[in-house]
Motif scaffolding. Structure first.
Motif, PDB file in Angstrom:
ATOM      1  N   UNK A 185     -76.101 -10.074  32.196  1.00 23.07           N
ATOM      2  CA  UNK A 185     -76.238 -10.808  30.943  1.00 23.07           C
ATOM      3  C   UNK A 185     -75.155 -10.420  29.945  1.00 23.07           C
ATOM      4  N   UNK A 186     -74.850  -9.126  29.877  1.00 22.15           N
ATOM      5  CA  UNK A 186     -73.799  -8.672  28.969  1.00 22.15           C
ATOM      6  C   UNK A 186     -72.448  -9.291  29.298  1.00 22.15           C
ATOM      7  N   UNK A 187     -72.091  -9.287  30.569  1.00 25.30           N
ATOM      8  CA  UNK A 187     -70.840  -9.916  30.989  1.00 25.30           C
ATOM      9  C   UNK A 187     -70.908 -11.431  30.825  1.00 25.30           C
ATOM     10  N   UNK A 188     -72.123 -11.973  30.974  1.00 25.72           N
ATOM     11  CA  UNK A 188     -72.288 -13.420  30.875  1.00 25.72           C
ATOM     12  C   UNK A 188     -72.005 -13.969  29.491  1.00 25.72           C
ATOM     13  N   UNK A 189     -72.163 -13.153  28.458  1.00 28.32           N
ATOM     14  CA  UNK A 189     -71.867 -13.602  27.092  1.00 28.32           C
ATOM     15  C   UNK A 189     -70.404 -14.018  26.990  1.00 28.32           C
ATOM     16  N   UNK A 190     -69.513 -13.137  27.465  1.00 29.06           N
ATOM     17  CA  UNK A 190     -68.084 -13.456  27.433  1.00 29.06           C
ATOM     18  C   UNK A 190     -67.745 -14.527  28.463  1.00 29.06           C
ATOM     19  N   UNK A 191     -68.371 -14.444  29.635  1.00 29.90           N
ATOM     20  CA  UNK A 191     -68.033 -15.382  30.712  1.00 29.90           C
ATOM     21  C   UNK A 191     -68.347 -16.821  30.315  1.00 29.90           C
ATOM     22  N   UNK A 192     -69.508 -17.055  29.719  1.00 25.37           N
ATOM     23  CA  UNK A 192     -69.887 -18.418  29.339  1.00 25.37           C
ATOM     24  C   UNK A 192     -68.898 -19.008  28.345  1.00 25.37           C
ATOM     25  N   UNK A 193     -68.521 -18.207  27.356  1.00 31.43           N
ATOM     26  CA  UNK A 193     -67.567 -18.673  26.353  1.00 31.43           C
ATOM     27  C   UNK A 193     -66.205 -18.955  26.974  1.00 31.43           C
ATOM     28  N   UNK A 194     -65.764 -18.076  27.855  1.00 31.54           N
ATOM     29  CA  UNK A 194     -64.445 -18.248  28.483  1.00 31.54           C
ATOM     30  C   UNK A 194     -64.416 -19.438  29.430  1.00 31.54           C
ATOM     31  N   UNK A 195     -65.500 -19.671  30.170  1.00 35.41           N
ATOM     32  CA  UNK A 195     -65.546 -20.858  31.029  1.00 35.41           C
ATOM     33  C   UNK A 195     -65.457 -22.122  30.177  1.00 35.41           C
ATOM     34  N   UNK A 196     -66.161 -22.130  29.043  1.00 30.30           N
ATOM     35  CA  UNK A 196     -66.080 -23.283  28.148  1.00 30.30           C
ATOM     36  C   UNK A 196     -64.676 -23.484  27.617  1.00 30.30           C
ATOM     37  N   UNK A 197     -64.027 -22.392  27.209  1.00 38.17           N
ATOM     38  CA  UNK A 197     -62.658 -22.485  26.702  1.00 38.17           C
ATOM     39  C   UNK A 197     -61.702 -22.982  27.777  1.00 38.17           C
ATOM     40  N   UNK A 198     -61.920 -22.576  29.020  1.00 40.76           N
ATOM     41  CA  UNK A 198     -61.057 -23.009  30.115  1.00 40.76           C
ATOM     42  C   UNK A 198     -61.102 -24.525  30.287  1.00 40.76           C
ATOM     43  N   UNK A 199     -62.250 -25.141  30.043  1.00 41.02           N
ATOM     44  CA  UNK A 199     -62.352 -26.596  30.187  1.00 41.02           C
ATOM     45  C   UNK A 199     -61.491 -27.325  29.163  1.00 41.02           C
ATOM     46  N   UNK A 200     -61.231 -26.689  28.010  1.00 36.94           N
ATOM     47  CA  UNK A 200     -60.349 -27.306  27.019  1.00 36.94           C
ATOM     48  C   UNK A 200     -58.914 -27.386  27.529  1.00 36.94           C
ATOM     49  N   UNK A 201     -58.564 -26.514  28.450  1.00 38.77           N
ATOM     50  CA  UNK A 201     -57.196 -26.458  28.960  1.00 38.77           C
ATOM     51  C   UNK A 201     -56.994 -27.303  30.220  1.00 38.77           C
ATOM     52  N   UNK A 202     -58.006 -27.313  31.114  1.00 40.78           N
ATOM     53  CA  UNK A 202     -57.806 -27.989  32.399  1.00 40.78           C
ATOM     54  C   UNK A 202     -58.792 -29.117  32.649  1.00 40.78           C
ATOM     55  N   UNK A 203     -59.753 -29.333  31.745  1.00 45.22           N
ATOM     56  CA  UNK A 203     -60.729 -30.398  31.936  1.00 45.22           C
ATOM     57  C   UNK A 203     -62.089 -29.861  32.325  1.00 45.22           C
ATOM     58  N   UNK A 204     -63.104 -30.718  32.178  1.00 48.32           N
ATOM     59  CA  UNK A 204     -64.479 -30.303  32.462  1.00 48.32           C
ATOM     60  C   UNK A 204     -64.749 -30.249  33.970  1.00 48.32           C
ATOM     61  N   UNK A 205     -64.307 -31.278  34.684  1.00 50.43           N
ATOM     62  CA  UNK A 205     -64.659 -31.402  36.094  1.00 50.43           C
ATOM     63  C   UNK A 205     -64.116 -30.269  36.976  1.00 50.43           C
ATOM     64  N   UNK A 206     -62.832 -29.855  36.858  1.00 48.47           N
ATOM     65  CA  UNK A 206     -62.336 -28.796  37.752  1.00 48.47           C
ATOM     66  C   UNK A 206     -63.149 -27.505  37.691  1.00 48.47           C
ATOM     67  N   UNK A 207     -63.562 -27.117  36.490  1.00 45.32           N
ATOM     68  CA  UNK A 207     -64.350 -25.885  36.356  1.00 45.32           C
ATOM     69  C   UNK A 207     -65.704 -26.052  37.029  1.00 45.32           C
ATOM     70  N   UNK A 208     -66.311 -27.223  36.849  1.00 42.16           N
ATOM     71  CA  UNK A 208     -67.629 -27.451  37.445  1.00 42.16           C
ATOM     72  C   UNK A 208     -67.549 -27.503  38.967  1.00 42.16           C
TER      73      UNK A 208
END
Length: 473
Positions: A295-318
């Motif tokens: 859960x502790x790592x997930x706090x940063x991970x969730x935010x970073x995954x969301x930020x990554x979609x701003x750079x490469x799109x929603x679908x590739x991350x999913x």
């Protein structure tokens, strides 16, 4: 201006929805929504932890451990089953009267129900009435949690800068791992209190968090996009019926996308808690420590995954997240079955930070972009919460599969959820591809140039770019 044309003519139409660079309140709204999500997750997920570790003997007969576990998970599932109703009501009200009232009301309702859980009598005290009362309170929890997500995400999304909506909604989604972290910290700290108070205290502590959350949410501004359609008289007469009539395909796609994440979590975390304990593979401190680290790592991970979609799109991350989930089923249980503490912790971290967080971090922005403004809360909430019915009963299904065919049953169930999510991701419209990113980048350029030419002029405002909504097709 330099004479360079906008990439799409419709983007030049002036509208007062909100600036392309976001509203002045964008950070405060994101944090307020995230804190509220943290509190509601603490309450709702705490129930899942208690159901796996305590409720099978506290609220049900202890003479048959397997039956007690099944009944405990069935009660857990009831809360998920009513979440669509909460999502329908919350979504309808969010599109009719505003996002903010739904945020405050859902949090208050959740708080009352959660504190009541900590006060319930046990099976030893009142017999079968203990289970009945638990189910009743769980229903209230489910209704409140169902109404919560759409309001929190939509408030954040509609205040955020267009090019950073993945990051901002990722911050709100990160409230869920924060809630998970706090809930499991509370359960870990309460272990020395003994079985009677070990599960009560975490629920009673929720009262403090609720007061803090209500104060914060009352200070959050209403969504600018909702205020705009309200002022123009464009509020949908019946947003639920309208979204089902015009956008049912996106509701179905988002439903399948969500199942991979939430039902996958139900197998790889919720079911795994009881599996580890029933098979005597790990003691409670090891299990809870693994959850805390994840859960502790997930706090940063969730935010970073969301930020990554701003750079490469929603679908590739999913697509990436669902492929990992598809491949993770059997390896997960092979690691767990070793009974090695370090490998068990690694399994929790992998399941949560990659399989779950990579999907949750995308959903806030992607689901919001799939629907038109006037039906957005109804559409996103309905798809999001309908999937909760599947995920809510997944621990029960996984337990039944385990009883029938052993650990391979839950392992293949996890992979099946990953496959469903992968198919859905491939067929769902990309709402933030290269074209959309280029268009909004140009809008930002125009806005900056406009302010440079006329310093006293207000921030340049335009209508949002077209997405895969019924209005944008």
């Amino acid at each position: 201006m330099d004479g360079k044309p906008l990439p799409d003519p419709h983007l030049a139409a002036a509208a007062s929805w909100h600036p392309v660079e976001g509203t002045p309140a964008k950070k405060r709204v994101a944090m307020g929504s995230s804190i509220g999500a943290t509190i509601e997750t603490y309450d709702f997920i705490g129930f899942g932890t208690a159901a796996a570790l305590y409720f099978n003997t506290v609220f049900f007969p202890s003479s048959d451990p397997l039956s007690g576990t099944l009944l405990s998970f069935a009660t857990l599932g009831v809360g998920f089953a009513v979440r669509p109703l909460g999502g329908i009501v919350g979504g309808y009200l969010g599109d009719k009267i505003g996002r903010k009232p739904v945020l405050v009301g859902s949090l208050l309702l959740m708080g009352i129900a959660t504190v009541m859980i900590g006060l319930l009598p046990t099976y030893q005290q009142v017999g079968v009435w203990a289970g009945v009362l638990l189910v009743a309170v769980r229903v209230v929890q489910g209704l409140a949690f169902g109404a919560e997500w759409g309001g929190a995400i939509l408030m954040t999304f509609e205040h955020a800068p267009w090019r950073r909506r993945g990051l901002y909604t990722g911050i709100t989604q990160a409230g869920f791992p924060v809630g998970l972290l706090l809930a499991n910290l509370a359960f870990l700290a309460s272990v020395p209190l003994g079985d009677q108070w070990a599960w009560r205290v975490p629920f009673l502590l929720s009262a403090v968090l609720i007061v803090v959350g209500i104060v914060i949410r009352l200070k959050v501004e209403e969504s600018p996009e909702f205020e705009e359609i309200k002022s123009e008289g464009e509020v949908a007469k019946n947003p639920l019926l309208e979204v089902l009539r015009t956008d049912w395909r996106n509701v179905l796609r988002a439903f399948c996308l969500r199942i991979a994440e939430t039902a996958g979590y139900a197998v790889s975390v919720t079911f795994l808690l009881s599996y580890l304990e029933s098979e005597d593979l790990a003691e409670r401190p090891v299990i809870l420590t693994g959850l805390l680290l994840a859960a502790g790592l997930g706090i940063a991970a969730t935010t970073l995954w969301g930020a990554l979609t701003d750079r490469i799109g929603r679908r590739p991350v999913y697509v990436f997240g669902t492929i990992v989930t598809l491949a993770w089923g059997v390896p997960l249980f092979l690691l767990i079955n070793t009974g090695t503490a370090a490998l068990i912790v690694i399994a929790f971290v992998m399941s949560y930070t990659i399989c779950q967080n990579s999907l949750a971090g995308v959903q806030g922005a992607w689901f919001s972009e799939l629907f038109a403004v006037k039906t957005r809360t109804s559409g996103a909430s309905l798809a999001y919460q309908l999937s909760a019915v599947v995920s809510g009963f997944t621990p029960l299904i996984a337990t039944a599969l385990y009883a029938g065919v052993g650990w391979i049953g839950p392992a293949l169930l996890l992979s099946a959820y990953g496959l469903l999510g992968l198919v859905a991701a491939v067929i769902t419209t990309e709402t933030w591809g290269p074209k959309e990113r280029a268009e909004v980048a140009e809008l930002e350029r125009v806005a900056i140039a406009s302010r440079g030419a006329t310093p006293s002029a207000p921030t340049h405002q335009v209508a949002p770019p077209a997405t895969a909504t019924s209005e944008g097709k």
